[in-house]
Design an enzyme around this catalytic site. Structure first.
Site, PDB file in Angstrom:
ATOM      1  N   TRP A  96       0.835  -1.205   0.000  1.00  0.00           N
ATOM      2  CA  TRP A  96       0.000   0.000   0.000  1.00  0.00           C
ATOM      3  C   TRP A  96       0.865   1.248   0.000  1.00  0.00           C
ATOM      4  CZ3 TRP A  96      -4.227  -1.203  -1.999  1.00  0.00           C
ATOM      5  CH2 TRP A  96      -4.931  -2.355  -1.638  1.00  0.00           C
TER       6      TRP A  96
ATOM      7  N   ASP B  35      -1.621   6.147   6.752  1.00  0.00           N
ATOM      8  CA  ASP B  35      -2.687   5.305   6.208  1.00  0.00           C
ATOM      9  C   ASP B  35      -2.980   4.269   7.295  1.00  0.00           C
ATOM     10  OD1 ASP B  35      -4.294   3.429   5.026  1.00  0.00           O
ATOM     11  OD2 ASP B  35      -2.979   3.044   3.307  1.00  0.00           O
TER      12      ASP B  35
ATOM     13  N   LYS C 237     -12.259  -2.159   6.808  1.00  0.00           N
ATOM     14  CA  LYS C 237     -11.519  -3.127   7.621  1.00  0.00           C
ATOM     15  C   LYS C 237     -12.039  -3.143   9.063  1.00  0.00           C
ATOM     16  CE  LYS C 237      -8.797  -3.551   4.014  1.00  0.00           C
ATOM     17  NZ  LYS C 237      -7.568  -2.916   3.569  1.00  0.00           N
TER      18      LYS C 237
END
Ligand SMILES: *Cc1c(COP(=O)(O)O)cnc(C)c1O
Length: 362
Positions: free
Chosen positions: A105, A174, A198
């Site tokens: 990511w 993040d 999530k």
């Protein structure tokens, strides 16, 4: 009613059954309005109340103060890979940002940022296969616009244990896969963002926390719907938001509060992950992926040396109601995502299955 599985998927991830049942009960008639929440205007009082309560519970749960504003933006976490540089690159004239890359990511976030300024990768875990978060300490150029990191590396199962000190340079995180999973002082960051799917609710939106002094710096070409200043002024309603996602997120936040808050979530996540790491450490068959010092309490990753056996592991676990344990396609192996909604019983069932499987197969 059909049996709900223990869903170890990384995201969209499972939500507590009681949250899902409440959603189900209210689906046709939200609190006597004779319509579903997804059929009511996003500017009507029932939804505005939801938006307001979502923010106040989040602040209560995290202790986030008035230094930071909070809003939702479209496009999940990856849209923030673009929104962050668009809004923060121009903080300094040099338009340069530092990226600490500890997983896939982070790689993608940096690739996107390059389009809007210059980037420097100051930390790269790739040579170590992202199994470890390397030490990082550096005297930063104060003309750096921001430093970006990924707090939990969902694919590899590593997690920052202590964040670097970036001084006056804002730290951006993040936090998609570990938001509200452990006690965290979010006000130490200039900016935090998290896709909802999530730990918070349905996919499609990101929750964004921004320190107030970082608003109003967007590059001129910034699309209207990615402008932090506007998102803040319009209170997440620069256009029609995903009403349903925020509605479910509110229920999820209420649920976290009812369980006892973030400290209780952390304690449970530590207990759940320890159960699995203990099985891995005692095993001849399973090989943990993440370095012990950087192990995540949200995603537990491991491998079996034999591909055929790994296939059997996945098939048999599915038969036991243990769902979505296959690792990310880039990493392979097995990944158990055990976010806040995963009950201890689910993790115990997995730990038992792992031990039985090892006994049977070796
Ligand atoms: C899942 C995930 C993403 C991607 O989220 P999208 O909402 O699909 O863009 C980004 N970063 C991290 C850390 C993730 O875990």
């Amino acid at each position: 009613m059909s049996q709900r599985v223990y869903n170890f998927g990384a995201g969209p991830a499972m939500l507590p059954t009681e949250v899902m049942e409440e959603v189900q009960q209210e689906m046709l008639d939200y609190q006597g309005h004779g319509a579903s929440i997804i059929e009511i205007s996003h500017r009507a009082p029932p939804f505005l109340e939801i938006l307001e309560e979502t923010e106040s519970i989040f602040r209560r749960l995290t202790g986030l103060g008035s230094s930071h504003v909070m809003f939702f933006m479209h496009g999940g976490a990856q849209m923030q890979f673009s929104a962050v540089p668009l809004n923060l690159m121009a903080r300094k004239e040099k338009r340069s940002a530092v990226y600490l890359i500890t997983g896939k990511w982070g790689v993608l976030a940096e690739e996107e940022a390059r389009k809007f300024g210059s980037t420097r990768v100051a930390l790269d875990g790739k040579p170590l296969g992202f199994r470890k978060i390397p030490e990082w300490e550096e005297i930063l150029d104060p003309e750096t616009s921001y430093v970006h990191l990924t707090s939990n590396n969902t694919l590899y199962g590593t997690q920052w244990q202590e964040y670097p000190d970036t001084g006056e340079v804002p730290l951006v995180s993040d936090s998609t896969s570990d938001i509200l999973s452990r006690k965290e002082d979010y006000s130490r960051f200039g900016l935090v963002y998290a896709g909802l799917q999530k730990n918070l609710g349905p996919s499609g939106l990101a929750l964004v926390l921004v320190r107030e002094d970082l608003l109003g710096l967007a590059l001129p070409q910034t699309p209207k719907l990615l402008d932090y200043q506007l998102a803040h002024e319009q209170r997440s309603l620069a256009n029609t938001t995903s009403v349903f996602s925020i509605y479910v997120t509110l229920k999820m936040l209420r649920w976290v509060e009812k369980q006892g808050g973030v400290a209780v979530m952390e304690q449970r996540n530590r207990e759940k992950s320890k159960l699995l790491y203990d099985v891995l450490d005692d095993s001849e068959l399973y090989k943990a992926v993440a370095d012990p010092e950087n192990r995540s309490i949200c995603n537990v990753t491991f491998r079996l040396d034999d591909d055929e056996m790994e296939k059997r592991f996945l098939e048999q676990s599915l038969n036991e109601g243990l769902y979505a344990l296959k690792g990310h396609r880039d990493v392979g192996g097995i990944r158990a995502s055990i976010y806040n909604s995963m009950p201890l019983e689910g993790v115990k069932a997995l730990a038992d299955f792992m031990q039985d499987f090892e006994r049977r197969e070796t």
